[in-house]
Enzyme design. Structure first.
Site, PDB file in Angstrom:
ATOM      1  CE  LYS A  90      -3.678  -2.448   2.151  1.00 44.09           C
ATOM      2  NZ  LYS A  90      -4.460  -2.556   3.328  1.00 44.09           N
ATOM      3  CD  GLN A 134      -3.253  -4.003   6.771  1.00 44.72           C
ATOM      4  OE1 GLN A 134      -3.185  -3.200   5.814  1.00 44.72           O
ATOM      5  NE2 GLN A 134      -3.954  -5.163   6.328  1.00 44.72           N
ATOM      6  CG  ASP A 178      -9.578   0.363   4.769  1.00 39.33           C
ATOM      7  OD1 ASP A 178      -9.424   0.175   3.464  1.00 39.33           O
ATOM      8  OD2 ASP A 178      -8.718  -0.138   5.725  1.00 39.33           O
TER       9      ASP A 178
END
Ligand code: NAP
Length: 295
Positions: free
Chosen positions: A50, A94, A117
């Site tokens: 990422k 994460q 997200d």
């Protein structure tokens, strides 16, 4: 193979190019903040990719790597500080987090304007209400792949296997937004193969290797395999390999189009994270969605 292979790597590369153009059009580069707690090897790999792709598209990234023993208040405080930082456009925590940390409390500390997200209550509510907002990355990637393959999705029957908050539920709402007729199957669904055989678009998001066989697939259907499963494979140097939820070798003869694993949905998840970061940056600067980034 009979069907078309849906090349997620290529579609993701094209999306990253459009993201890079939108980044270049801004006077200052957007910044993605990545929070990683602990040293889970898979999470380290995901975070590494990422960050690499964030920089390749011209954006800045900052990292907050915290040891696994970090207390929940400290993790929440780290995320709150990033939410309050005017230089940060997107925040990615994460997952999964270590067991002693309540993920919901950490996610609640993300400013919804930076929720790249798409996991906060505000983002989920906006999706449910059909209001503009940041959408979860993996389901968005599935919709983009289906549209690349089939064009207009109106009237198509989309069957999603899985009802998780991360994938199944938001995927259902996103395919509904595309005017699909949506069915959501799960572990208690009766007659799963029969339901799957009625799908024009089949989206397995389960986490069971090779669950979906060729006789679960309507001839010519578009199959978007979200599953990522590591199985033993003595022929590989590593002793294992990744497979999806679909028995690919069996299914490819029946499906009209199918994603491989790896190289299907996975690259799209990262490209959609970059897309969300640039969308968040434009929105925070009071600018309209840039050309080429609408779905
Ligand atoms: P999850 O939270 O474990 O949810 C799995 C879903 O599958 C649940 O809704 C469960 O039903 C359903 N299920 C389990 N066994 C089933 C069966 N035999 N028949 C029908 N449904 C069944 O998993 P997730 O986070 O959604 O992830 C799903 C898969 O996608 C995993 O392999 C994960 O690694 C992968 N994934 C990939 C990406 C990517 O970027 N490609 C991103 C995220 C996830 P119940 O609700 O009834 O328990």
């Amino acid at each position: 193979m009979n069907g078309t292979l849906i090349d997620g790597k290529q579609v993701a590369a094209r999306l990253r190019d459009r993201v890079a153009k939108s980044v270049a059009a801004l006077p200052s580069a957007p910044t993605l903040a990545v929070v990683l707690i602990g040293d889970d090897p898979a999470s380290q790999v995901y975070v590494g990719s990422k960050i690499r792709f964030t920089r390749e598209t011209g954006m800045r990234s900052i990292e907050r790597r915290l040891p696994a023993r970090t207390s929940q208040p400290d993790v929440v405080e780290t995320v709150r500080a990033l939410s309050a930082d005017p230089d940060v456009d997107g925040i990615l925590v994460q997952l999964p987090l270590p067991a002693h940390i309540d993920s919901a409390a950490v996610i609640a500390a993300i400013d919804p304007a930076k929720d790249v997200d798409g996991l906060t209550q505000a983002s989920a509510g906006r999706l449910m209400l059909g209001q503009p907002g940041l959408r979860p990355c993996t389901p968005t990637g599935c919709v983009i792949l289906a549209k690349e393959t089939l064009g207009d999705l109106s009237g198509k029957h989309c069957v999603i296997i899985g009802r998780s908050i991360l994938v199944g539920k938001p995927a259902a709402l996103l395919f509904l937004e595309q005017n699909c007729t949506v069915s959501v199957a799960h572990s208690r669904t009766d007659n799963l193969p029969v339901i799957c055989r009625s799908a024009d678009i089949l989206v397995p998001a389960v986490g069971r290797p090779n669950l979906v066989k060729s006789d679960w697939i309507k001839a010519g259907a578009c199959v978007i395999d979200v599953g990522i499963n590591r199985i033993d494979d003595a022929s590989r140097k590593s002793g294992s390999r990744l497979v999806g939820d679909v028995d690919f070798e069996d299914a490819e003869a029946v499906a009209g189009a199918i994603t491989p694993v790896p190289g299907g949905v996975g690259p799209m998840t990262i490209a959609c994270l970059l897309r969300n970061t640039v969308l968040a940056a434009y929105a925070r600067r009071g600018l309209d969605v840039p050309d080429g980034l609408s779905i």
